[in-house]
Design a protein around this motif. Structure first.
Motif, PDB file in Angstrom:
ATOM      1  N   GLY A 214      22.454 -67.977  79.616  1.00  0.00           N
ATOM      2  CA  GLY A 214      21.214 -67.429  79.096  1.00  0.00           C
ATOM      3  C   GLY A 214      21.133 -67.335  77.583  1.00  0.00           C
ATOM      4  O   GLY A 214      21.989 -67.843  76.855  1.00  0.00           O
ATOM      5  N   ILE A 215      20.089 -66.684  77.141  1.00  0.00           N
ATOM      6  CA  ILE A 215      19.746 -66.623  75.720  1.00  0.00           C
ATOM      7  C   ILE A 215      19.550 -65.178  75.258  1.00  0.00           C
ATOM      8  O   ILE A 215      19.392 -64.270  76.072  1.00  0.00           O
ATOM      9  CB  ILE A 215      18.449 -67.408  75.435  1.00  0.00           C
ATOM     10  N   VAL A 259      18.553 -67.705  70.755  1.00  0.00           N
ATOM     11  CA  VAL A 259      19.756 -68.521  70.657  1.00  0.00           C
ATOM     12  C   VAL A 259      20.602 -68.328  71.919  1.00  0.00           C
ATOM     13  O   VAL A 259      20.404 -67.374  72.672  1.00  0.00           O
ATOM     14  CB  VAL A 259      20.597 -68.154  69.408  1.00  0.00           C
ATOM     15  N   GLN A 260      21.545 -69.222  72.130  1.00  0.00           N
ATOM     16  CA  GLN A 260      22.426 -69.140  73.293  1.00  0.00           C
ATOM     17  C   GLN A 260      23.360 -67.930  73.162  1.00  0.00           C
ATOM     18  O   GLN A 260      23.913 -67.685  72.102  1.00  0.00           O
ATOM     19  CB  GLN A 260      23.267 -70.408  73.414  1.00  0.00           C
ATOM     20  N   SER A 265      28.118 -73.302  76.132  1.00  0.00           N
ATOM     21  CA  SER A 265      28.411 -73.125  77.557  1.00  0.00           C
ATOM     22  C   SER A 265      27.385 -72.217  78.229  1.00  0.00           C
ATOM     23  O   SER A 265      27.664 -71.620  79.254  1.00  0.00           O
ATOM     24  CB  SER A 265      29.819 -72.529  77.724  1.00  0.00           C
ATOM     25  N   SER A 266      26.200 -72.147  77.655  1.00  0.00           N
ATOM     26  CA  SER A 266      25.221 -71.164  78.121  1.00  0.00           C
ATOM     27  C   SER A 266      24.523 -71.556  79.416  1.00  0.00           C
ATOM     28  O   SER A 266      23.756 -70.758  79.970  1.00  0.00           O
ATOM     29  CB  SER A 266      24.162 -70.920  77.040  1.00  0.00           C
ATOM     30  N   LYS A 267      24.773 -72.768  79.903  1.00  0.00           N
ATOM     31  CA  LYS A 267      24.180 -73.193  81.170  1.00  0.00           C
ATOM     32  C   LYS A 267      25.220 -73.251  82.281  1.00  0.00           C
ATOM     33  O   LYS A 267      24.915 -73.678  83.399  1.00  0.00           O
ATOM     34  CB  LYS A 267      23.499 -74.558  81.007  1.00  0.00           C
ATOM     35  N   ILE A 268      26.448 -72.833  81.964  1.00  0.00           N
ATOM     36  CA  ILE A 268      27.551 -72.904  82.926  1.00  0.00           C
ATOM     37  C   ILE A 268      28.102 -71.511  83.159  1.00  0.00           C
ATOM     38  O   ILE A 268      28.457 -70.806  82.207  1.00  0.00           O
ATOM     39  CB  ILE A 268      28.681 -73.821  82.409  1.00  0.00           C
ATOM     40  N   THR A 271      34.180 -68.441  82.435  1.00  0.00           N
ATOM     41  CA  THR A 271      34.821 -67.382  81.642  1.00  0.00           C
ATOM     42  C   THR A 271      34.742 -67.644  80.138  1.00  0.00           C
ATOM     43  O   THR A 271      35.358 -66.920  79.355  1.00  0.00           O
ATOM     44  CB  THR A 271      36.301 -67.236  82.043  1.00  0.00           C
ATOM     45  N   HIS A 272      33.991 -68.642  79.720  1.00  0.00           N
ATOM     46  CA  HIS A 272      33.929 -68.992  78.307  1.00  0.00           C
ATOM     47  C   HIS A 272      33.377 -67.847  77.452  1.00  0.00           C
ATOM     48  O   HIS A 272      33.753 -67.703  76.272  1.00  0.00           O
ATOM     49  CB  HIS A 272      33.083 -70.252  78.107  1.00  0.00           C
ATOM     50  N   TYR A 273      32.510 -67.046  78.022  1.00  0.00           N
ATOM     51  CA  TYR A 273      31.965 -65.894  77.294  1.00  0.00           C
ATOM     52  C   TYR A 273      33.090 -65.008  76.765  1.00  0.00           C
ATOM     53  O   TYR A 273      33.032 -64.526  75.627  1.00  0.00           O
ATOM     54  CB  TYR A 273      31.042 -65.096  78.211  1.00  0.00           C
ATOM     55  N   TYR A 274      34.100 -64.789  77.582  1.00  0.00           N
ATOM     56  CA  TYR A 274      35.205 -63.928  77.153  1.00  0.00           C
ATOM     57  C   TYR A 274      35.959 -64.551  75.977  1.00  0.00           C
ATOM     58  O   TYR A 274      36.466 -63.831  75.108  1.00  0.00           O
ATOM     59  CB  TYR A 274      36.147 -63.663  78.318  1.00  0.00           C
ATOM     60  N   LYS A 275      36.000 -65.860  75.927  1.00  0.00           N
ATOM     61  CA  LYS A 275      36.664 -66.540  74.807  1.00  0.00           C
ATOM     62  C   LYS A 275      35.913 -66.286  73.508  1.00  0.00           C
ATOM     63  O   LYS A 275      36.523 -65.966  72.474  1.00  0.00           O
ATOM     64  CB  LYS A 275      36.762 -68.042  75.079  1.00  0.00           C
ATOM     65  N   ILE A 276      34.588 -66.402  73.540  1.00  0.00           N
ATOM     66  CA  ILE A 276      33.830 -66.202  72.300  1.00  0.00           C
ATOM     67  C   ILE A 276      33.865 -64.736  71.855  1.00  0.00           C
ATOM     68  O   ILE A 276      33.784 -64.448  70.665  1.00  0.00           O
ATOM     69  CB  ILE A 276      32.374 -66.713  72.411  1.00  0.00           C
ATOM     70  N   VAL A 277      33.993 -63.820  72.833  1.00  0.00           N
ATOM     71  CA  VAL A 277      34.116 -62.402  72.462  1.00  0.00           C
ATOM     72  C   VAL A 277      35.394 -62.184  71.662  1.00  0.00           C
ATOM     73  O   VAL A 277      35.397 -61.494  70.635  1.00  0.00           O
ATOM     74  CB  VAL A 277      34.083 -61.503  73.715  1.00  0.00           C
TER      75      VAL A 277
END
Length: 344
Positions: A214-215, A259-260, A265-268, A271-277
């Protein structure tokens, strides 16, 4: 001749005491069982609640949702968000779907909800379900099923959705503003907000993982870029290079650009969100705050280190837990004919 057992006054007294103790224990156990049954009935939700009332419910829901998601995958996070925003205000009762009236401003028109999308999907699903099972399935249950199916259709996790919710008749914009945790909350405020709804720190970090899709609108994080502490500064918890990039995308007065939330990886759903955090590139201050608590930080680090992350399984568990917040069951509420309107 020796006395019989019943002839002994002491033994008779002991027998009476033992009998009394038996009944005391029995009634205590019965009371405990009745309390458990009362709690279970108060929740009232179960997997397969509609199996004898609307056998085609779940196939109808996913077929209708797929019609929209395959054409516009960006609707998936929006539909997930609808369920979250519903449950945090008055519980999961479909109140976020109600329209404002001439006398009352509804939740959907409150400031936190003005960027909600996907109402047309809910209306389409409700119409399809009414076609096969008129007057049986609540809009609140449809929201819960649609959220699950939207995630599944973009290769996210699957979880069994307990159903049996009924729809509320009240929707107030002021309650949405008071109950929905805003993106600028710090970790203490986030934990308090979630705890108030019966959700713990693990639920907080797991459900925050929904930001993997999402955005986010510039307006919701612009204070991190331009006036974090009221002195025209940038949030120091935000990666400086990422801050520069966000400023290029979001001028100070921008209220429309988005923005994403999980760049690249905003359409998948992963666990990538945790990496960017961990890279200090979480879009919202609430994302960055997850590193300021031992439980939430440890969970993030564990998911990133594990060869077999538990995030998908955990997400389903936390979604079911969230879906139980303050539900209406039994004879409470109603089954709306139109999700945007209370029954006349």
């Amino acid at each position: 001749m020796p006395p019989t057992l019943s002839a002994s006054p002491l033994l008779a007294e002991l027998q009476v005491s033992s009998l009394s103790l038996f009944y005391i224990v029995f009634f205590l156990q019965l009371f405990a069982v009745l309390l458990l049954l009362e709690y279970t009935n108060s929740q009232g939700l179960q997997v397969g609640f509609y199996k004898n009332k609307c056998r085609d419910l779940e196939p109808t829901v996913i077929k209708t949702v797929a019609h929209f998601i395959w054409r516009a995958p960006s609707l998936a996070p929006s539909l997930l968000r609808l369920h979250f925003h519903d449950c945090f205000v008055r519980g999961c009762d479909g109140s976020v779907l109600l329209n404002s009236t001439s006398t009352t401003q509804a939740e959907k028109d409150s400031i936190p909800n003005q960027t909600l999308r996907g109402f047309q999907v809910i209306d389409a699903v409700k119409a399809a379900v009414e076609n096969v099972c008129p007057g049986i399935v609540s809009c609140a249950d449809i929201l819960a099923l649609v959220a699950r199916d939207a995630v599944l259709l973009i290769n996210g996790p699957y979880w069994e959705v307990p159903t049996g919710r009924r729809d509320g008749r009240v929707s107030l914009a002021s309650e949405a503003l008071a109950n929905l945790p805003p993106p600028f909350f710090d970790i203490s405020a986030l934990k308090a907000s979630f705890n108030k709804k019966g959700l713990d720190e693990k639920d907080l970090v797991v459900l925050s993982g929904a930001h993997t899709i999402g955005i986010g609108h510039c307006l919701s994080f612009s204070s991190r870029l331009y006036n974090f502490s009221g002195k025209g500064d940038t949030d120091p918890s935000l990666d400086p290079n990422y801050a520069i990039r966000l400023k290029e995308l979001c001028p100070p007065t921008d209220v429309t650009t988005f923005v994403q939330m999980d760049p690249g990886s905003s359409k998948i759903f992963d666990t990538h969100y945790y990496k960017i955090v961990t890279q200090r590139r979480g879009l919202f201050h609430s994302d960055a705050s997850l590193l300021n608590d031992t439980v939430t930080k440890t969970y993030i680090e564990t998911q990133l280190k594990s060869l077999h992350p538990s995030f998908f399984k955990d997400f389903g568990v936390s979604m079911v837990k969230m879906g139980n917040i303050e539900v209406l069951t039994g004879s409470a509420g109603e089954i709306r004919k139109n999700c945007a309107l209370v029954n006349s």
